[in-house]
Design an enzyme around this catalytic site. Sequence first.
Site, PDB file in Angstrom:
ATOM      1  N   CYS A 146       1.498   7.486   2.156  1.00 48.91           N
ATOM      2  CA  CYS A 146       1.404   6.024   2.252  1.00 48.91           C
ATOM      3  C   CYS A 146       0.219   5.607   3.114  1.00 48.91           C
ATOM      4  O   CYS A 146      -0.595   4.769   2.720  1.00 48.91           O
ATOM      5  CB  CYS A 146       2.701   5.450   2.795  1.00 48.91           C
ATOM      6  SG  CYS A 146       3.333   6.267   4.260  1.00 48.91           S
TER       7      CYS A 146
HETATM    8  N1  LIG Z   1       9.259   7.191   2.776  1.00 51.08           N
HETATM    9  C1  LIG Z   1       8.016   6.864   2.478  1.00 51.08           C
HETATM   10  O1  LIG Z   1       7.531   5.739   2.759  1.00 51.08           O
HETATM   11  C2  LIG Z   1       7.143   7.855   1.779  1.00 51.08           C
HETATM   12  C3  LIG Z   1       7.570   9.147   1.539  1.00 51.08           C
HETATM   13  N2  LIG Z   1       6.718  10.040   0.913  1.00 51.08           N
HETATM   14  C4  LIG Z   1       7.143  11.409   0.645  1.00 51.08           C
HETATM   15  O2  LIG Z   1       8.074  11.387  -0.458  1.00 51.08           O
HETATM   16  C5  LIG Z   1       9.029  12.432  -0.308  1.00 51.08           C
HETATM   17  C6  LIG Z   1      10.426  11.812  -0.287  1.00 51.08           C
HETATM   18  O3  LIG Z   1      10.435  10.879   0.767  1.00 51.08           O
HETATM   19  P1  LIG Z   1      11.756  10.063   1.138  1.00 51.08           P
HETATM   20  O4  LIG Z   1      12.420   9.576  -0.083  1.00 51.08           O
HETATM   21  O5  LIG Z   1      11.357   9.089   2.190  1.00 51.08           O
HETATM   22  O6  LIG Z   1      12.621  11.231   1.782  1.00 51.08           O
HETATM   23  P2  LIG Z   1      14.187  11.247   2.058  1.00 51.08           P
HETATM   24  O7  LIG Z   1      14.361  12.174   3.217  1.00 51.08           O
HETATM   25  O8  LIG Z   1      14.696   9.862   2.120  1.00 51.08           O
HETATM   26  O9  LIG Z   1      14.773  11.951   0.731  1.00 51.08           O
HETATM   27  C7  LIG Z   1      14.475  13.304   0.470  1.00 51.08           C
HETATM   28  C8  LIG Z   1      15.383  13.718  -0.648  1.00 51.08           C
HETATM   29  O10 LIG Z   1      15.167  15.078  -0.959  1.00 51.08           O
HETATM   30  C9  LIG Z   1      16.419  15.632  -1.305  1.00 51.08           C
HETATM   31  N3  LIG Z   1      16.364  17.081  -1.129  1.00 51.08           N
HETATM   32  C10 LIG Z   1      16.067  17.742  -0.003  1.00 51.08           C
HETATM   33  N4  LIG Z   1      16.081  19.068  -0.273  1.00 51.08           N
HETATM   34  C11 LIG Z   1      16.418  19.209  -1.579  1.00 51.08           C
HETATM   35  C12 LIG Z   1      16.618  20.315  -2.459  1.00 51.08           C
HETATM   36  N5  LIG Z   1      16.474  21.566  -2.038  1.00 51.08           N
HETATM   37  N6  LIG Z   1      16.958  20.090  -3.747  1.00 51.08           N
HETATM   38  C13 LIG Z   1      17.076  18.817  -4.216  1.00 51.08           C
HETATM   39  N7  LIG Z   1      16.925  17.716  -3.431  1.00 51.08           N
HETATM   40  C14 LIG Z   1      16.596  17.936  -2.128  1.00 51.08           C
HETATM   41  C15 LIG Z   1      17.419  14.982  -0.392  1.00 51.08           C
HETATM   42  O11 LIG Z   1      18.649  14.959  -1.062  1.00 51.08           O
HETATM   43  P3  LIG Z   1      20.033  15.424  -0.387  1.00 51.08           P
HETATM   44  O12 LIG Z   1      19.831  15.523   1.085  1.00 51.08           O
HETATM   45  O13 LIG Z   1      21.002  14.382  -0.828  1.00 51.08           O
HETATM   46  O14 LIG Z   1      20.270  16.747  -1.026  1.00 51.08           O
HETATM   47  C16 LIG Z   1      16.860  13.558  -0.313  1.00 51.08           C
HETATM   48  O15 LIG Z   1      17.392  12.797  -1.360  1.00 51.08           O
HETATM   49  C17 LIG Z   1       8.691  13.148   1.002  1.00 51.08           C
HETATM   50  O16 LIG Z   1       7.855  14.257   0.758  1.00 51.08           O
HETATM   51  C18 LIG Z   1       7.885  12.082   1.767  1.00 51.08           C
HETATM   52  O17 LIG Z   1       7.028  12.669   2.670  1.00 51.08           O
HETATM   53  C19 LIG Z   1       5.464   9.677   0.490  1.00 51.08           C
HETATM   54  C20 LIG Z   1       5.030   8.419   0.701  1.00 51.08           C
HETATM   55  C21 LIG Z   1       5.815   7.415   1.357  1.00 51.08           C
HETATM   56  C1  LIG Z   2       6.970   6.083   9.718  1.00 52.18           C
HETATM   57  C2  LIG Z   2       6.755   7.543   9.381  1.00 52.18           C
HETATM   58  O1  LIG Z   2       7.345   8.423   9.961  1.00 52.18           O
HETATM   59  N1  LIG Z   2       5.888   7.813   8.386  1.00 52.18           N
HETATM   60  C3  LIG Z   2       5.628   9.190   7.963  1.00 52.18           C
HETATM   61  C4  LIG Z   2       4.691   9.140   6.768  1.00 52.18           C
HETATM   62  C5  LIG Z   2       5.463   9.411   5.466  1.00 52.18           C
HETATM   63  C6  LIG Z   2       4.539   9.540   4.339  1.00 52.18           C
HETATM   64  O2  LIG Z   2       4.359   8.708   3.546  1.00 52.18           O
HETATM   65  O3  LIG Z   2       3.762  10.588   4.306  1.00 52.18           O
HETATM   66  P1  LIG Z   2       4.037  11.943   3.540  1.00 52.18           P
HETATM   67  O4  LIG Z   2       4.283  11.649   2.093  1.00 52.18           O
HETATM   68  O5  LIG Z   2       2.803  12.694   3.751  1.00 52.18           O
HETATM   69  O6  LIG Z   2       5.250  12.501   4.227  1.00 52.18           O
HETATM   70  C7  LIG Z   2       4.938  10.021   9.034  1.00 52.18           C
HETATM   71  O7  LIG Z   2       4.246   9.458   9.859  1.00 52.18           O
HETATM   72  O8  LIG Z   2       5.029  11.250   8.915  1.00 52.18           O
END
Ligand SMILES: NC(=O)C1=CN([C@@H]2O[C@H](COP(=O)(O)OP(=O)(O)OC[C@H]3O[C@@H](n4cnc5c(N)ncnc54)[C@H](OP(=O)(O)O)[C@@H]3O)[C@@H](O)[C@H]2O)C=CC1
Ligand SMILES: CC(=O)N[C@@H](CCC(=O)OP(=O)(O)O)C(=O)O
Length: 334
Positions: A146
């Site tokens: 992000c």
């Molecule tokens: N949040 C944000 O603003 C942003 C996030 N990202 C990236 O996107 C990805 C997801 O982020 P976010 O949704 O915030 O993360 P969350 O921690 O909210 O969700 C991660 C998900 O992964 C699932 N998971 C973990 N391990 C496994 C596995 N072995 N098999 C299947 N499912 C699994 C968990 O499910 P459960 O625990 O129910 O099994 C959970 O639903 C991350 O890599 C993050 O860095 C990128 C940009 C922005």
């Molecule tokens: C507020 C906050 O904790 N933000 C996350 C960024 C998450 C994200 O978008 O980055 P990735 O997809 O590379 O995990 C951080 O700073 O690590």
Amino acid sequence: MNVAIIGASGYTGLELIKILINHPKFDITYIANSTGNENVQDLHPCLKNVLNVDVQKADAKEVSKVADLAFLALPHKTSMFFAKELLDLNVKVVDLSADYRLELEAYEKHYCPHEDKEHINGAVYGLPEYYKESIKNTNLVANPGCYPTASLLALLPFIDYIESGSQIFIDAKSGVSGAGKKLSEASHFANLNENIHAYNPFKHRHMPEIEEKVKLLKEKEFQINFVPHLIPVTRGMLVSVFATLKEDIDVQKVLEESYKNSKFIRIRENVVDIKSTAGTNFCDIFVAKNGKALFVNSSIDNLLRGASSQAVVNANLMCGFEEDEGIPKIAYVP
Ligand SMILES: NC(=O)C1=CN([C@@H]2O[C@H](COP(=O)(O)OP(=O)(O)OC[C@H]3O[C@@H](n4cnc5c(N)ncnc54)[C@H](OP(=O)(O)O)[C@@H]3O)[C@@H](O)[C@H]2O)C=CC1
Ligand SMILES: CC(=O)N[C@@H](CCC(=O)OP(=O)(O)O)C(=O)O
């Protein structure tokens, strides 16, 4: 086109469900997390009377039977194990994690040993304004982080006009959903509410991601001084870029020329705010100068433009659809 969502129980997983339920060309045929054996409404009560499907325990072979493309909304390091299997089973992959964003050496320096070296070189960085044609022709898109999304969209138009060897500073502010659904000290309400603070100054793993893409796209190297902050909101991201121009130029014209064909960049006459982009795939950008001092201000929804809606734009392009098909454009205002 049948699609799978792996990591559906997380924040970006829910955003993907919200977008794909209404998408005119994509059908959700597989939803999974790490355990399965429950309904998606148990994971997300907001989906009651909206979507009634069973959540699977993620299995790449099962995905390949029912889906042409998979969105991986998983933590880094977990994603590449699934991506490797899915790609070998000819399933297209849009990975929201950091596992395929960087070149191998940089990835292993900032994350961990890579477990899918075979595919990392074929990954395309999913920033459509700069990689659209490559995205259309790949089976693996690495969705940007992000902070890098909001920072690169603000900075890239001006790289050729910035003094060589000068410092570039990026001040970024993110809502707490950026950290994902896991509970932590930092996301504890009592610590977050009515508070704001920087974290990992000059050490955040997004700094090399921004530096690498500037180098690859503009063939110029700059030291990026990146400082993220956590702000007491759920979603939203605001970035301020500060740099020194070689000479006094028409910065508004540079910005308008750079994004004249970009459906999801809105160039604003005034400074940007996070509510105007919340709920949308837009990146709002404002630019100002003071002699040779440059200020570029951008805003995105970290869960959408910063993750899930940008992922669906990439999937649209990979599947030959219009980039804006089924993409949210109306902000959660007021
Ligand atoms: N949040 C944000 O603003 C942003 C996030 N990202 C990236 O996107 C990805 C997801 O982020 P976010 O949704 O915030 O993360 P969350 O921690 O909210 O969700 C991660 C998900 O992964 C699932 N998971 C973990 N391990 C496994 C596995 N072995 N098999 C299947 N499912 C699994 C968990 O499910 P459960 O625990 O129910 O099994 C959970 O639903 C991350 O890599 C993050 O860095 C990128 C940009 C922005
Ligand atoms: C507020 C906050 O904790 N933000 C996350 C960024 C998450 C994200 O978008 O980055 P990735 O997809 O590379 O995990 C951080 O700073 O690590």
